[in-house]
Design a protein around this motif. Structure first.
Motif, mmCIF file in Angstrom:
data_model
loop_
_atom_site.group_PDB
_atom_site.id
_atom_site.type_symbol
_atom_site.label_atom_id
_atom_site.label_comp_id
_atom_site.label_asym_id
_atom_site.label_seq_id
_atom_site.Cartn_x
_atom_site.Cartn_y
_atom_site.Cartn_z
ATOM 1 N N HIS A 224 0.806 -1.229 0.000
ATOM 2 C CA HIS A 224 0.000 0.000 0.000
ATOM 3 C C HIS A 224 0.833 1.270 0.000
ATOM 4 O O HIS A 224 1.766 1.387 0.781
ATOM 5 C CB HIS A 224 -0.882 0.039 1.247
ATOM 6 C CG HIS A 224 -2.056 -0.874 1.131
ATOM 7 N ND1 HIS A 224 -3.190 -0.545 0.432
ATOM 8 C CD2 HIS A 224 -2.258 -2.122 1.579
ATOM 9 C CE1 HIS A 224 -4.045 -1.541 0.485
ATOM 10 N NE2 HIS A 224 -3.502 -2.515 1.172
ATOM 11 N N TYR A 248 -1.103 -7.042 -6.550
ATOM 12 C CA TYR A 248 -1.912 -5.889 -6.157
ATOM 13 C C TYR A 248 -0.940 -4.753 -5.856
ATOM 14 O O TYR A 248 0.050 -4.963 -5.180
ATOM 15 C CB TYR A 248 -2.680 -6.266 -4.891
ATOM 16 C CG TYR A 248 -3.552 -5.175 -4.283
ATOM 17 C CD1 TYR A 248 -4.941 -5.184 -4.478
ATOM 18 C CD2 TYR A 248 -3.012 -4.176 -3.477
ATOM 19 C CE1 TYR A 248 -5.747 -4.212 -3.896
ATOM 20 C CE2 TYR A 248 -3.818 -3.201 -2.901
ATOM 21 C CZ TYR A 248 -5.181 -3.226 -3.113
ATOM 22 O OH TYR A 248 -5.988 -2.262 -2.533
ATOM 23 N N ASP A 250 -1.052 -0.586 -4.685
ATOM 24 C CA ASP A 250 -1.761 0.641 -4.359
ATOM 25 C C ASP A 250 -0.777 1.785 -4.611
ATOM 26 O O ASP A 250 0.170 1.968 -3.850
ATOM 27 C CB ASP A 250 -2.182 0.581 -2.893
ATOM 28 C CG ASP A 250 -3.064 1.750 -2.488
ATOM 29 O OD1 ASP A 250 -3.050 2.766 -3.195
ATOM 30 O OD2 ASP A 250 -3.752 1.644 -1.456
ATOM 31 N N HIS A 288 -3.684 -6.221 -10.169
ATOM 32 C CA HIS A 288 -4.781 -5.266 -9.950
ATOM 33 C C HIS A 288 -4.169 -3.989 -9.393
ATOM 34 O O HIS A 288 -3.458 -4.027 -8.384
ATOM 35 C CB HIS A 288 -5.802 -5.835 -8.959
ATOM 36 C CG HIS A 288 -6.754 -6.807 -9.587
ATOM 37 N ND1 HIS A 288 -6.341 -7.793 -10.446
ATOM 38 C CD2 HIS A 288 -8.116 -6.935 -9.476
ATOM 39 C CE1 HIS A 288 -7.406 -8.497 -10.843
ATOM 40 N NE2 HIS A 288 -8.493 -7.998 -10.279
ATOM 41 N N ARG A 290 -4.598 -0.241 -7.758
ATOM 42 C CA ARG A 290 -5.460 0.714 -7.053
ATOM 43 C C ARG A 290 -4.771 2.067 -7.093
ATOM 44 O O ARG A 290 -3.564 2.154 -6.880
ATOM 45 C CB ARG A 290 -5.665 0.280 -5.600
ATOM 46 C CG ARG A 290 -6.122 1.409 -4.677
ATOM 47 C CD ARG A 290 -6.455 0.965 -3.266
ATOM 48 N NE ARG A 290 -7.840 0.545 -3.177
ATOM 49 C CZ ARG A 290 -8.872 1.383 -3.181
ATOM 50 N NH1 ARG A 290 -8.700 2.690 -3.276
ATOM 51 N NH2 ARG A 290 -10.103 0.920 -3.099
ATOM 52 N N THR A 292 -5.264 6.617 -6.377
ATOM 53 C CA THR A 292 -6.032 7.752 -5.860
ATOM 54 C C THR A 292 -5.742 8.938 -6.768
ATOM 55 O O THR A 292 -4.590 9.173 -7.131
ATOM 56 C CB THR A 292 -5.590 8.100 -4.425
ATOM 57 O OG1 THR A 292 -5.544 6.903 -3.666
ATOM 58 C CG2 THR A 292 -6.564 9.060 -3.774
ATOM 59 N N ASP A 318 -8.392 -1.151 -11.627
ATOM 60 C CA ASP A 318 -9.242 -2.128 -10.942
ATOM 61 C C ASP A 318 -9.923 -1.479 -9.741
ATOM 62 O O ASP A 318 -11.052 -1.808 -9.395
ATOM 63 C CB ASP A 318 -8.385 -3.312 -10.498
ATOM 64 C CG ASP A 318 -7.712 -3.957 -11.690
ATOM 65 O OD1 ASP A 318 -8.337 -4.823 -12.312
ATOM 66 O OD2 ASP A 318 -6.578 -3.564 -12.040
ATOM 67 N N ARG A 319 -9.189 -0.581 -9.108
ATOM 68 C CA ARG A 319 -9.715 0.124 -7.936
ATOM 69 C C ARG A 319 -9.285 1.576 -8.051
ATOM 70 O O ARG A 319 -8.131 1.850 -8.358
ATOM 71 C CB ARG A 319 -9.104 -0.426 -6.647
ATOM 72 C CG ARG A 319 -8.953 -1.938 -6.601
ATOM 73 C CD ARG A 319 -10.194 -2.577 -6.040
ATOM 74 N NE ARG A 319 -10.107 -4.022 -6.001
ATOM 75 C CZ ARG A 319 -10.749 -4.815 -6.823
ATOM 76 N NH1 ARG A 319 -11.496 -4.312 -7.784
ATOM 77 N NH2 ARG A 319 -10.675 -6.123 -6.694
ATOM 78 N N SER A 361 -15.436 -0.344 -12.935
ATOM 79 C CA SER A 361 -15.387 -1.330 -11.846
ATOM 80 C C SER A 361 -16.447 -2.405 -12.043
ATOM 81 O O SER A 361 -16.184 -3.594 -11.846
ATOM 82 C CB SER A 361 -15.608 -0.652 -10.486
ATOM 83 O OG SER A 361 -14.537 0.207 -10.208
ATOM 84 N N ASP A 392 -8.105 -7.808 -3.137
ATOM 85 C CA ASP A 392 -8.953 -6.952 -2.311
ATOM 86 C C ASP A 392 -8.337 -6.721 -0.943
ATOM 87 O O ASP A 392 -8.123 -7.652 -0.179
ATOM 88 C CB ASP A 392 -10.331 -7.597 -2.122
ATOM 89 C CG ASP A 392 -10.951 -7.985 -3.458
ATOM 90 O OD1 ASP A 392 -11.093 -7.098 -4.307
ATOM 91 O OD2 ASP A 392 -11.257 -9.177 -3.658
ATOM 92 N N ASP A 397 -11.692 -2.282 -0.503
ATOM 93 C CA ASP A 397 -11.957 -2.928 -1.788
ATOM 94 C C ASP A 397 -13.213 -3.799 -1.730
ATOM 95 O O ASP A 397 -13.752 -4.050 -0.656
ATOM 96 C CB ASP A 397 -10.750 -3.785 -2.207
ATOM 97 C CG ASP A 397 -9.553 -2.923 -2.601
ATOM 98 O OD1 ASP A 397 -9.777 -1.812 -3.110
ATOM 99 O OD2 ASP A 397 -8.405 -3.350 -2.392
#
Length: 432
Positions: A224, A248, A250, A288, A290, A292, A318-319, A361, A392, A397
């Motif tokens: 993250h 994943y 972030d 995936h 993510r 902001t 994905d996010r 999404s 997730d 998520d």
């Protein structure tokens, strides 16, 4: 009011949560009974761990403090202490404005609370904490602070320079948490990719994650808050080669137009951003992402916003989360730029961006119907077991809902699930 009971209330991010968990362990070692985030606080002492990130978060922290001040005035509370980011940043002002609080501590000196309670800090429990998350996952904070000087961000003002934790200490903590039943680790920091630069003179995130992945019992590692400039590319190999490193990432990108990236002082260009995303997807198939994004930063033109919308449509995250710019005193943008975009325009842009993402999404979720995934079960809620896939992260998520048909699933266990249906936010599955 229960004697010897302390209520801890955590606001803000998971990094704050880790601090609260450490404090809880110390208080328990000193003989207190500790509860966390109780909606119905019963202790004679309360500690509020505040957030000071943006306007809304500050307001929530202040309201929570005032609510507990009232409880103190009504005799429902003996002592009230406040710690965390908001009091790190506004210590002097808060002492004057809210004198009902017995003492304010910053983000880094909350250990002093122990001596103010007449107790001593137990250094033998330095890496231990009282987990407030479900027993099978934990947040793992690998550093504190940030050396990036993004124009809009108050985090460096609050947390100071980037300070990495020694690698061996982090790995010891992982081993200890595994021995207590933790299987999944959310690795967090203000800025992950800078990990190690201060201690080891180079980016050490790939090595840290690789060594973590080799610890028996570590089933999932999720990363993250990465930064796109000078991203440590060796991490691609680590993600690819280790099944327990979740595919994943972030990574907060904030914007795409070169005009905005420059004004925001992000030290990355539009071309480099597109290239990095392409590399992620090529080097780590199935990853995936993510992100902001921010709308309404000073000087954001219609053209900049169109580029941003185009970016979201093209990349198909994905996010994705987004927020409207909020001016933070002391930051570069507060000093140098006029906050010249009306609130209603910010809100309109935010709504427009999120509507594009919601459609994406939903499409990406529906594409999972008929596929099988390894999921972990977090909890039981009504007639559903609620779980997640490796893609997730908890709290932020989508979740996987499995109808309880008497199959007695265990919380914290992994299962293979087939996705039968999807809505905008969640997947519906049966266990194979």
């Amino acid at each position: 009011m229960k004697k010897n009971t302390i209520d801890i209330i955590t606001l803000g991010c998971s990094k704050n949560l880790v601090d609260s968990e450490k404090l809880m362990r110390q208080l328990e070692a000193s003989g207190y009974k500790v509860t966390h985030d109780s909606d119905n606080p019963k202790g004679e002492i309360a500690v509020i761990n505040t957030c000071g990130f943006i306007g809304d978060a500050k307001e929530e922290s202040i309201n929570m403090i005032l609510e507990f001040c009232q409880a103190k005035e009504e005799g429902r509370l003996k002592k009230l202490y406040v710690m965390g980011c908001l009091s790190e940043r506004y210590l002097k002002e808060l002492q004057v404005e809210i004198p009902q609080v017995d003492k304010f501590y910053g983000k880094f000196n909350w250990n002093d609370l122990l001596s103010d309670l007449g107790k001593s800090y137990h250094s033998e429990f330095a890496i231990e904490r009282h987990l407030t998350t479900p027993a099978h996952y934990a947040y793992l904070k690998i550093s504190e602070g940030c050396d990036r000087q993004c124009a809009y961000c108050a985090i460096p003002i609050i947390t100071g320079k980037h300070v990495s934790r020694p690698m061996e200490e982090i790995l010891d903590e992982v081993r200890m948490l595994v021995s207590e039943g933790v299987k999944e680790f959310q690795v967090i920091a203000q800025e992950l990719t800078y990990y190690g630069v201060d201690l080891y003179k180079k980016q050490m995130l790939p090595e840290l994650i690789e060594r973590m992945a080799q610890i028996p019992g570590v089933e999932w590692i999720r990363l993250h808050y990465a930064y796109p400039a000078r991203f440590p590319k060796e991490l691609f190999r680590v993600m690819r080669e280790h099944d327990n490193v979740c595919k994943y990432m972030d990574i907060a990108l904030q914007h795409i137009s070169d005009n905005m990236l420059q004004r925001m002082r992000r030290h990355v260009s539009k071309a480099e951003t597109y290239e990095l995303i392409e590399q992620f997807r090529k080097e780590v198939p199935g990853i995936h992402l993510r992100t902001t994004l921010m709308v309404g930063f000073p000087g954001e033109t219609e053209q900049d916003f169109e580029e941003l919308k185009d970016f979201v449509r093209k990349v198909r995250f994905d996010r994705m989360g987004a927020f409207a710019y909020s001016e933070e005193e002391g930051t570069y943008s507060a000093d140098k730029y006029e906050d010249n975009i009306p609130d209603e325009v910010k809100q309109q842009r935010l709504d427009e961006l999120m509507a594009i993402q919601q459609e994406i999404s939903a499409e990406l979720s529906h594409a999972k119907i008929g596929k099988t995934f390894k999921i972990i079960i977090d909890r039981k809620e009504g007639e559903y077991y609620v779980g997640r896939t490796e893609f997730d992260s908890p709290e932020v998520d989508p979740e996987v809902l499995v109808k309880d048909e008497g199959q007695a699933l265990k919380i914290g266990e992994f299962y293979t699930a087939k996705i039968n249906d999807a809505d905008d936010f969640d997947l519906y599955a049966t266990i194979l």
